[in-house]
Design an enzyme around this catalytic site. Structure first.
Site, PDB file in Angstrom:
ATOM      1  N   GLY A  93       0.834  -1.201   0.000  1.00  0.00           N
ATOM      2  CA  GLY A  93       0.000   0.000   0.000  1.00  0.00           C
ATOM      3  C   GLY A  93       0.864   1.244   0.000  1.00  0.00           C
ATOM      4  O   GLY A  93       2.075   1.176   0.225  1.00  0.00           O
ATOM      5  N   HIS A 149      -1.959   1.838   9.022  1.00  0.00           N
ATOM      6  CA  HIS A 149      -0.652   2.469   8.821  1.00  0.00           C
ATOM      7  C   HIS A 149      -0.722   3.526   7.703  1.00  0.00           C
ATOM      8  O   HIS A 149      -0.297   4.672   7.893  1.00  0.00           O
ATOM      9  CB  HIS A 149       0.357   1.361   8.465  1.00  0.00           C
ATOM     10  CG  HIS A 149       1.720   1.833   8.069  1.00  0.00           C
ATOM     11  ND1 HIS A 149       2.820   1.692   8.883  1.00  0.00           N
ATOM     12  CD2 HIS A 149       2.186   2.416   6.934  1.00  0.00           C
ATOM     13  CE1 HIS A 149       3.893   2.168   8.275  1.00  0.00           C
ATOM     14  NE2 HIS A 149       3.542   2.619   7.081  1.00  0.00           N
ATOM     15  N   GLU A 150      -1.281   3.155   6.550  1.00  0.00           N
ATOM     16  CA  GLU A 150      -1.285   4.086   5.415  1.00  0.00           C
ATOM     17  C   GLU A 150      -2.168   5.306   5.705  1.00  0.00           C
ATOM     18  O   GLU A 150      -1.823   6.423   5.332  1.00  0.00           O
ATOM     19  CB  GLU A 150      -1.742   3.383   4.133  1.00  0.00           C
ATOM     20  CG  GLU A 150      -0.794   2.279   3.646  1.00  0.00           C
ATOM     21  CD  GLU A 150       0.634   2.747   3.404  1.00  0.00           C
ATOM     22  OE1 GLU A 150       0.865   3.953   3.181  1.00  0.00           O
ATOM     23  OE2 GLU A 150       1.552   1.894   3.460  1.00  0.00           O
ATOM     24  N   HIS A 152       6.909   7.610   9.369  1.00  0.00           N
ATOM     25  CA  HIS A 152       7.387   6.345   9.942  1.00  0.00           C
ATOM     26  C   HIS A 152       8.059   6.638  11.272  1.00  0.00           C
ATOM     27  O   HIS A 152       8.724   7.666  11.443  1.00  0.00           O
ATOM     28  CB  HIS A 152       8.368   5.664   8.976  1.00  0.00           C
ATOM     29  CG  HIS A 152       7.672   5.079   7.789  1.00  0.00           C
ATOM     30  ND1 HIS A 152       8.183   5.185   6.512  1.00  0.00           N
ATOM     31  CD2 HIS A 152       6.519   4.375   7.690  1.00  0.00           C
ATOM     32  CE1 HIS A 152       7.354   4.567   5.674  1.00  0.00           C
ATOM     33  NE2 HIS A 152       6.343   4.071   6.362  1.00  0.00           N
ATOM     34  N   TRP A 192      10.620   5.620  12.726  1.00  0.00           N
ATOM     35  CA  TRP A 192      12.077   5.834  12.769  1.00  0.00           C
ATOM     36  C   TRP A 192      12.478   7.061  11.939  1.00  0.00           C
ATOM     37  O   TRP A 192      13.652   7.355  11.774  1.00  0.00           O
ATOM     38  CB  TRP A 192      12.832   4.581  12.293  1.00  0.00           C
ATOM     39  CG  TRP A 192      12.663   4.269  10.820  1.00  0.00           C
ATOM     40  CD1 TRP A 192      13.538   4.571   9.815  1.00  0.00           C
ATOM     41  CD2 TRP A 192      11.557   3.623  10.187  1.00  0.00           C
ATOM     42  NE1 TRP A 192      13.035   4.171   8.600  1.00  0.00           N
ATOM     43  CE2 TRP A 192      11.820   3.579   8.805  1.00  0.00           C
ATOM     44  CE3 TRP A 192      10.355   3.077  10.653  1.00  0.00           C
ATOM     45  CZ2 TRP A 192      10.931   3.017   7.888  1.00  0.00           C
ATOM     46  CZ3 TRP A 192       9.468   2.519   9.737  1.00  0.00           C
ATOM     47  CH2 TRP A 192       9.756   2.482   8.391  1.00  0.00           C
ATOM     48  N   ASP A 250      10.362  11.421  13.833  1.00  0.00           N
ATOM     49  CA  ASP A 250       9.041  11.410  13.191  1.00  0.00           C
ATOM     50  C   ASP A 250       8.244  12.655  13.564  1.00  0.00           C
ATOM     51  O   ASP A 250       7.053  12.747  13.274  1.00  0.00           O
ATOM     52  CB  ASP A 250       8.274  10.143  13.580  1.00  0.00           C
ATOM     53  CG  ASP A 250       8.090  10.013  15.092  1.00  0.00           C
ATOM     54  OD1 ASP A 250       8.607  10.876  15.834  1.00  0.00           O
ATOM     55  OD2 ASP A 250       7.427   9.055  15.532  1.00  0.00           O
ATOM     56  N   ASP A 308       1.168  -7.436  11.377  1.00  0.00           N
ATOM     57  CA  ASP A 308      -0.133  -6.927  11.833  1.00  0.00           C
ATOM     58  C   ASP A 308      -0.417  -7.293  13.294  1.00  0.00           C
ATOM     59  O   ASP A 308      -0.879  -6.460  14.078  1.00  0.00           O
ATOM     60  CB  ASP A 308      -1.259  -7.487  10.952  1.00  0.00           C
ATOM     61  CG  ASP A 308      -1.445  -6.679   9.673  1.00  0.00           C
ATOM     62  OD1 ASP A 308      -0.544  -5.881   9.339  1.00  0.00           O
ATOM     63  OD2 ASP A 308      -2.489  -6.844   9.013  1.00  0.00           O
TER      64      ASP A 308
HETATM   65 ZN   LIG Z   1       4.522   3.662   5.686  1.00  0.00          ZN
END
Ligand SMILES: [Zn+2]
Length: 430
Positions: free
Chosen positions: A190, A229-230, A239, A241, A249, A291
């Site tokens: 994605g 997440h998306e 993200h 990190w 972030d 997940d």
């Molecule tokens: Zn991502």
């Protein structure tokens, strides 16, 4: 020994390449910038909006978000399929919506796996998602569009977002979150647009086999977290990190970590730049773990996401989107899931016209049916922007005044019904 180590490293690399989550958002954003340099500035402006809002205590006004107001996001899912297995069931789509609302509400069953030291940072974002009930033309919809394509698989270059390229055009991205579900090239699961990008390609693309929790989903990405997440990216999150070794972030309460994590490390997972013995927050939705390993957003991430909805900011228009409420659609039955893309609802021309004044209004609003030949009883409903009915009354004469002095300031939808005729208009309470 060296050779052996080299082979070992290579084997590890191959293992990682096969097992890790593949999010295309960072590459996608870089490609957009390289094809249109002006976007860099647009992204910077969006970032500035977010930072200003998260660090300064800007006073709230009527059409700003109130501190813990639930923000509803109407979602339209464009299923773009060539083969039947990609044409997901409505149940699979609904299973994804449930995951989104659980995850963004921190009511996910697996929140019990959040280590105690991080659980105190975990947040209910007060952002919720619905399948759109009203389409951009004001007609009823299921929020699911099914579109056949001759394209075998889509890359992360937006063809799926364009009808002329074998995909399906976006709905107004100021009022809807567009999610395209399709077969994707390679291992990309994605990608998302990030705030500040072009409106016509705004939204999220998810591979059909990692969408939802039932039907055609593959382990270990079968718990709907790819979309969680998306959409985090769509809402301005980076993200965890920071896409750099020990990067940032832009969120204060996510600990610095060296790089992304994959699979499911055991807690605590210390990296070279961990600030303390709690290590990395690998269970955050913005890491790359499996997940079943992810279960939280932080309070700081919540602030970043909600900042976009503040007054004058990019997603502020969502506060006026009432597409979650089917009672605000005009005419036509709700289309069945299979016919929604093709259904055309004839627009009923009401037999009366209406004047509503003053608008904006502070206390008394007058509703006047301007057509003298219409004498039937009409129902007046007023809805707030969340689609909740805040007033209901009937009018049998030409004119009626409603006192709305007690309403909180903001935008409302006033609706007048007579039989199958219905008119809606927006009013602003000052
Ligand atoms: Zn991502």
């Amino acid at each position: 020994m060296k050779v052996f180590l080299g082979v070992l490293l290579l084997m590890q690399f191959i293992f990682v390449a096969q097992a890790q989550r593949v999010c295309g958002t960072t590459d996608y954003t870089q490609k957009l910038i390289s094809s249109d340099a002006s976007l860099k500035n647009a992204y910077a402006i969006a970032e500035e909006q977010i930072e200003k809002r998260t660090t300064n205590n800007i006073s709230l006004t009527a059409r700003d978000t109130s501190s813990d107001e639930i923000i509803y996001i109407p979602v339209v899912v464009h299923i773009v399929y060539k083969t039947a297995n990609v044409n997901l069931s409505a149940a699979q789509v609904l299973s994804q919506l449930k995951v989104l609302n659980d995850d963004y509400g921190y009511s996910n069953a697996d929140k019990i796996n959040t280590p105690a030291v991080f659980a105190k940072l975990a947040a209910d974002t007060r952002i919720r998602f619905c399948l759109a009930q009203v389409d951009p033309h004001g007609r009823r919809t299921t929020g699911i569009i099914r579109k056949y394509t001759s394209i075998d698989a889509f890359s992360a270059q937006d063809a799926v977002k364009s009808s002329s390229q074998g995909g399906d055009d976006a709905w107004d991205s100021k009022r809807y979150l567009n999610i395209w579900v399709c077969k994707m090239f390679g291992r990309t699961m994605g990608y998302s647009s990030v705030p500040g990008g072009p409106a016509e390609v705004d939204g999220v693309v998810i591979a059909y086999d990692v969408f939802g929790t039932e039907g055609n989903v593959r382990s270990p990405y079968n718990k709907g977290r790819t979309a969680t997440h998306e959409i985090g990216h769509w809402l301005g999150l980076k993200h965890i990190w920071g896409d750099a070794v020990c990067g940032t972030d832009g969120v204060d309460d996510t600990p610095t970590q060296q790089y992304y994590n994959y699979g499911c490390p055991s807690f605590p997972h210390i990296t070279n730049c961990s600030p303390d013995s709690n290590g990395a927050m690998f269970m955050n939705f913005m890491d790359f773990t499996d997940d079943a390993c992810m279960n939280m957003f932080t309070y700081g991430q919540k602030l970043r996401m909600r900042a976009l909805f503040a007054k004058n900011n990019l997603h502020n228009s969502f506060l006026g989107s009432f597409a979650c409420d089917s009672t605000l659609a005009q005419g036509g039955p709700i289309a069945t899931d299979d016919t929604v893309a093709a259904v055309v609802v004839p627009q009923v021309k009401p037999s009366f016209t209406v004047k509503v004044y003053p608008n904006p209004v502070q206390s008394m609003i007058t509703v006047e049916c301007a057509n003298a030949t219409s004498s039937g009883i009409k129902t007046i409903n007023i809805f707030n922007v969340l689609g909740r009915k805040v007033f209901s009354g009937q009018i049998s004469k030409q004119k009626m005044s409603v006192n709305i002095a007690d309403f909180t300031k903001g935008i409302y939808i006033l609706q007048i019904e007579e039989g199958t005729n219905r008119l809606s208009t927006k009013i602003i309470k000052e």
